[in-house]
Design a protein around this motif. Structure first.
Motif, mmCIF file in Angstrom:
data_model
loop_
_atom_site.group_PDB
_atom_site.id
_atom_site.type_symbol
_atom_site.label_atom_id
_atom_site.label_comp_id
_atom_site.label_asym_id
_atom_site.label_seq_id
_atom_site.Cartn_x
_atom_site.Cartn_y
_atom_site.Cartn_z
ATOM 1 N N ILE A 178 0.896 -1.217 0.068
ATOM 2 C CA ILE A 178 0.143 -0.233 -0.086
ATOM 3 C C ILE A 178 0.802 1.067 -0.011
ATOM 4 O O ILE A 178 1.924 1.270 0.728
ATOM 5 N N TYR A 183 -3.042 7.571 -2.908
ATOM 6 C CA TYR A 183 -4.154 8.435 -2.188
ATOM 7 C C TYR A 183 -4.177 9.787 -2.604
ATOM 8 O O TYR A 183 -4.805 10.747 -1.846
ATOM 9 N N MET A 204 -2.302 4.826 6.284
ATOM 10 C CA MET A 204 -1.772 3.855 6.329
ATOM 11 C C MET A 204 -1.943 2.980 7.876
ATOM 12 O O MET A 204 -2.176 1.864 7.714
ATOM 13 N N ALA A 207 -5.244 1.298 7.006
ATOM 14 C CA ALA A 207 -5.167 0.366 6.230
ATOM 15 C C ALA A 207 -4.639 -0.907 6.955
ATOM 16 O O ALA A 207 -5.357 -1.850 6.963
ATOM 17 N N LEU A 211 -7.024 -4.126 7.321
ATOM 18 C CA LEU A 211 -6.477 -5.404 6.589
ATOM 19 C C LEU A 211 -5.893 -6.561 7.829
ATOM 20 O O LEU A 211 -6.316 -7.534 7.546
ATOM 21 N N GLU A 259 -10.532 -5.476 -1.728
ATOM 22 C CA GLU A 259 -10.569 -4.402 -2.926
ATOM 23 C C GLU A 259 -11.905 -3.753 -2.775
ATOM 24 O O GLU A 259 -12.882 -4.478 -3.110
ATOM 25 N N THR A 389 -11.319 6.916 3.155
ATOM 26 C CA THR A 389 -10.342 6.069 4.017
ATOM 27 C C THR A 389 -9.977 4.580 3.781
ATOM 28 O O THR A 389 -9.281 4.197 4.222
ATOM 29 N N TYR A 390 -10.867 3.823 2.934
ATOM 30 C CA TYR A 390 -10.595 2.488 2.865
ATOM 31 C C TYR A 390 -9.241 2.282 2.243
ATOM 32 O O TYR A 390 -8.868 2.846 1.392
ATOM 33 N N PRO A 391 -8.595 1.244 2.783
ATOM 34 C CA PRO A 391 -7.424 0.815 2.033
ATOM 35 C C PRO A 391 -7.306 0.878 0.560
ATOM 36 O O PRO A 391 -7.973 0.149 0.067
ATOM 37 N N ARG A 392 -6.257 1.423 -0.058
ATOM 38 C CA ARG A 392 -6.116 1.370 -1.546
ATOM 39 C C ARG A 392 -5.027 0.493 -1.796
ATOM 40 O O ARG A 392 -3.693 0.907 -1.582
ATOM 41 N N LEU A 393 -5.148 -0.658 -2.169
ATOM 42 C CA LEU A 393 -4.235 -1.630 -2.467
ATOM 43 C C LEU A 393 -3.491 -1.767 -3.772
ATOM 44 O O LEU A 393 -4.310 -1.572 -4.969
#
Lengths: 506, 496
Positions: A178, A183, A204, A207, A211, A259, A389-393
């Motif tokens: 990540i 972002y 981070m 994330a 995760l 995702e 906010t959601y993790p961007r992989l």
């Protein structure tokens, strides 16, 4: 693919701020220069590309001292690099050093080396039968970067003598990558590209929280190790045997599970389903408080801190059927003193009322609105939270076994920071700027020697124990390596017992 | 495992299949097989070939139905059902033909994948048509047992969300299955199951997907094994000598894997030149058109774009020399040196002159649709119907002046909205080529499946309209089976 990494380089890279006054600055910048010496033609070549480098103002602000140089790197490898930790992890064997592990000896290492300043060579398919061999090679080559690949059916170093198809990846940790670069459209702290600050580091933190929980609770992975990449991102290495032996298809499925595809310029039709899938509900419960505390106010990313921002990035994104809310709130908020958090609650409440979920009598609109519009509106606040906010992989890193990823414990040449382990439970306290640079580590070693001479402390086993690396490496040993080895021992014992039972000699 | 080995002298024709089942009509359709054991049969070489072609016909029909508008209609399903019952008349024929094709198609990777995909689809189709009894039996076949009622009760709060909303009242007697998540990958990827500590919880309504996944896994493993160890590994050499050419023949028919350029008449091959590519865009499907536009705008194409567009142009007949000229001209923002150093390699690679020296053929639509999606503003590759939302698509269609009425464009957009990317592309073709008379003589079979087919048909249409001689008359199906024996070709053709 390798060609891609050269052509996208930023021509202005030469101006990196790191160590501008140092005589070695010419060398520190080679990372950004032409990589034409790469000799790779392999189509399967996949690696975590280093994106265009930008001025690392943060690093420059913090310190004008030398953070990285070939000399410092040499010292780091000679005195501090935790070869034993890396080996005992990658060997997946609790009996360190003397045992030969095929998991270790068939692991692909690749190295980026600089035979002379400005020249960069990438060597793939290195492998080492013992920890000692690895140590010798690294001390000799002093790579500016080490990447870890898959564990193959044969030792990768023999790739030239093997027939086509004989060298197949058979195991590999499931990895996630990540990067804050992904972002950029929602970072409003002033950072772009490779820059980071404490305000955007919060992405981070979120994330990791989302995760780490998902990997453990949903997939049952117990041996998840997190690392700071040394610059602007984090890596996760999932080391359970079940994770290591996942097929590419399964990796793809796990990565896709995590995702969340949100509307983009190219694709506005996005579907979230209600009720939310438990994994998304859990993520939402983690993320909304962060959203309120770190995304909305001016002290964070300011989404609800100014009329321009809340109009453009929030109210204008309300689906067509809810436009009345937008105009109403825009007027209301123009001159009131509610806090960003209160504004968010108001907004959500208005949406609920509009679609007839606010309790009390249903409004006229709620009765006439189509189910589809209602659903879109109901999804909208969730989408907003996830978008911000959601993790961007970087999902491609996770998808295949033979994708290379930077090895933990090496040093990022642009920042001089070590790629250190992070304990997920302590992610909120983790400060990327506190991670030691090579320059600082050498100072710490010097300081230690000075005070040690006076105090006569017992000599630690490893030199890294004399530095702040201790605070990163010891928890890694305790919270990750020990449980991993314990499980392997248990597994081995069970197998031995089973074998004994088969032979009939207990 | 050795698949063809067991075909050796044996006293009975079919082993282990009860009389009653094989005699009843539709028996083969209803009986769902795992194909986990190769049959022991004696058969003539002619019969061997006929069996293979029968199955081929089914799989091709399946492929066509899957890719057509009728995929989910009752008609489409019935037509497919009919073909299956007609061709695979008995369970034993079903079984034997499967193993013949399995062996024949294990010979090269692309065909293995095709076979795997379509056999799995066939398996899945049969399961979907099956009644509860067959389904339960199939679950048993895969050692899949329902979740213990007690555990189901404990987890009901979670599991409830997997059920359709109108079904909540009946949820207490719903059956759930619990499998390792690796057996339910597509449900996991779509978050259509509950995943807890490595196990996926699945409602009975989704269990078909699991069974199909397991079937695919078994077949995939077997194909990989065959590919590695050779088909005739276990059998004696005279047997191998007799069967091998036959399998080769079966292997070489059916699939359009040969580069389409080879099918092009020479008049067309010479038509594509570095100079006229920009003019030919009106004959290109949307993906290639946007690529050319992107290329002109950015003065370069990124890696995936070069690959997709380069291979398409190669398939359209552009020679390597011409391709180098064309791309160098188009990459006009850089020095000749930079071009040589950084890009000419990848064009030569496309033509099999560098690296592994493997000549590649143009991507078909599923290749393009499933490729890595564009992730950078400079990425123009991929299928626009998949990557764009309907707003952006309709704007694009409008700006390209596609269709004479807004209704034409709306028809395309509607198909795209319902995710029928291939059909949207076909619709684009229809809108641009309205002359029914002309279309009679043009092969339109693969439009919406292969960009080069679109391009070729569009050029042929223009040729017709401008009164050119019917240069396309050798275009029909027969052209695909070059090199195979006539009998094989005939059967394959008749299936069209």
């Amino acid at each position: 693919m390798p060609e891609e990494s050269t052509q996208e380089q930023d021509p202005d890279n030469g101006t990196t701020a790191v160590a501008a006054t140092s005589p070695t600055s010419a060398v520190t910048n080679v990372y950004a220069k032409d990589n034409s010496n790469k000799e790779i033609t392999n189509e399967d070549f996949d690696m975590d590309e280093d994106e265009p480098m930008q001025t690392e103002t943060e690093a420059a602000k913090k310190s004008t001292a030398v953070v990285f140089s070939p000399e410092l790197l040499k010292m780091y490898y000679a005195r501090l690099f935790p070869f034993d930790l890396l080996h005992s992890w990658l060997a997946y064997s609790p009996n360190n050093n003397n045992s030969q592990s095929w998991l270790f000896s068939r692991r692909e290492f690749s190295m980026t080396i600089e035979p002379s300043p400005g020249e960069e060579i990438y060597i793939r398919y290195q492998s080492f039968s013992t920890s000692q061999e690895l140590t010798t090679a690294i001390l000799k080559r002093r790579p500016t970067k080490i990447d870890l690949g898959a564990i193959f059916s044969q030792a990768p170093k023999d790739h030239k003598t093997l027939q086509k198809g004989q060298l197949q990846p058979v195991q590999r940790e499931l990895v996630f990558d990540i990067d804050l670069t992904d972002y950029d459209d929602i970072r409003h702290c002033g950072c772009t590209g490779a820059q980071i600050c404490n305000k955007c580091w919060v992405f981070m933190t979120m994330a990791v929280e989302v995760l780490d929980g998902g990997l453990k609770k949903d997939f049952g992975f117990d041996h998840v190790s997190w690392f700071y990449s040394g610059r602007r991102g984090i890596h996760a290495w999932i080391c359970d045997e079940t994770a290591r032996t996942l097929t590419n298809e399964a990796r793809n499925a796990v990565a896709t599970y995590f995702e969340v595809k949100l509307a983009s310029d190219n694709n506005k039709d996005v579907e979230l389903h209600l009720p939310l899938h438990p994994s998304l509900q859990r993520a939402f419960d983690i993320l909304e408080p962060w959203f309120i505390s770190d995304i909305l106010p001016a002290s964070g990313h300011g989404l609800l801190a100014s009329p321009e921002r809340w109009k453009k990035d929030l109210l204008d994104t309300i689906p067509e059927a809810g436009k009345s809310i937008a105009s109403l709130l825009e007027k209301k908020w123009a001159n009131d003193t509610t806090t960003p958090a209160e504004k968010w609650e108001q907004l959500k409440k208005h949406v609920r009322v509009l679609i007839g979920q606010g309790g009390g009598a249903k409004t006229k609109t709620a009765k006439t609105m189509s189910t589809k519009d209602k659903l879109r509106l109901e999804h909208w606040p969730i989408e907003v939270v996830f978008r911000h906010t959601y993790p961007r992989l970087d999902i491609n890193v996770s998808k295949t076994m033979n994708h290379l990823l930077k090895s933990p414990f090496c040093v990022h040449p642009k920042t001089g920071r070590v790629c250190v382990p992070i304990q997920p439970e302590e992610i909120r306290q983790f400060d990327p700027f506190a991670v030691p640079t090579l320059g600082r580590l050498m100072e710490e070693l010097d300081d230690y020697e000075k005070t040690a001479a006076m105090e006569e402390r017992p000599k630690p086993k490893h030199e890294w124990q004399k530095t702040s690396l201790k605070g990163y490496f010891e928890p890694f040993q305790k919270a990750f390596l020990e449980p991993l080895h314990k499980e392997i021992r248990k597994h081995d014992k069970n197998q031995a017992e089973q074998a004994a039972a088969m032979r009939g000699d207990f | 495992m050795n698949v063809v080995g067991p075909i050796k002298p044996s006293s009975s024709l079919i082993a282990g299949i009860p009389e009653e089942e094989s005699s009843s009509k539709n028996a083969a359709f209803k009986q769902i097989q795992l194909y986990d054991e190769a049959p022991q049969v004696e058969m003539s070489l002619d019969q061997f070939e006929v069996y293979a072609l029968k199955r081929l016909k089914v799989l091709r029909k399946l492929e066509r139905v899957m890719n057509s508008r009728t995929a989910n209609s009752i008609d489409g399903k019935n037509a497919l059902k009919k073909t299956i019952s007609e061709e695979l008349e008995t369970p034993e024929l079903d079984q034997i033909s499967h193993f013949i094709l399995r062996a024949a198609y294990s010979l090269d990777e692309e065909k293995r994948r095709w076979f795997l995909t379509h056999e799995t689809a066939l398996f899945r189709f049969r399961l979907e048509q099956a009644d509860q009894k067959v389904l339960t039996k199939s679950c048993k076949m895969f050692q899949l047992t329902p979740l213990h009622p007690k555990e189901a009760q404990e987890k009901m709060q979670l599991l409830k969300m997997l059920l359709p909303h109108d079904n909540n009242t009946r949820s207490s007697n719903q059956t759930f299955y619990k499998v390792p998540f690796t057996q339910a990958l597509d449900l996991v990827a779509k978050r259509q199951c509950i995943v807890e500590r490595g196990f996926a919880y699945i409602p009975a309504s989704k269990v078909v997907s699991i069974l199909a996944g397991k079937f695919r896994m078994l077949l995939s493993a077997s194909l990989a094994h065959l590919a590695q160890n050779g088909i005739l590994g276990g059998s004696n050499s005279s047997e191998a000598e007799r069967l091998h050419p036959l399998l080769q023949n079966i292997n070489s028919c059916l699939l359009e894997t040969e580069p389409i350029s080879e099918e092009l008449g020479s008049f067309q091959a010479s038509m594509v030149t570095p100079g006229n590519v920009p003019k030919l865009v009106q004959h290109m499907p949307l993906c290639m058109r946007t690529m050319q536009t992107g290329l002109q705008k950015d003065k370069k194409l990124r890696y995936h774009g070069r690959l997709q567009y380069g291979l398409f142009l190669k398939g359209a007949g552009l020679s390597l020399e011409d391709a180098l000229v064309f791309f160098q001209r188009s990459f006009s923002n850089m020095t000749a040196e930079q071009w040589q150093k950084e890009y000419s390699y990848s064009i030569r690679h496309t033509y099999g002159k560098e690296g592994q020296k493997k000549s590649k053929s143009a991507y078909n639509c599923s290749g393009i649709i499933n490729s890595q999606p564009p992730s950078h503003p400079g990425d123009h590759h991929g299928c626009p119907y998949k990557e764009y939302d309907s707003d952006k698509l309709s704007k694009l269609l409008q700006s390209l002046k596609i269709g004479s009425t807004p209704g034409d464009r709306q028809a395309i957009v509607n198909l795209q909205k319902s995710k029928h990317y291939n059909l949207a592309c076909l619709e684009h073709f229809k809108v641009m080529h309205p002359n029914q008379e002309a279309l009679k003589d043009i092969s339109v079979d693969n439009i919406g499946n292969h960009p080069n087919a679109w391009f070729r048909a569009s050029l042929a249409y223009k040729e017709y309209e401008t009164g050119g001689a019917g240069a396309e008359n050798n275009e029909k199906e027969g052209a695909l089976v070059a090199g195979s024996p006539k009998a094989v070709a005939d059967v394959a053709m008749s299936s069209a």
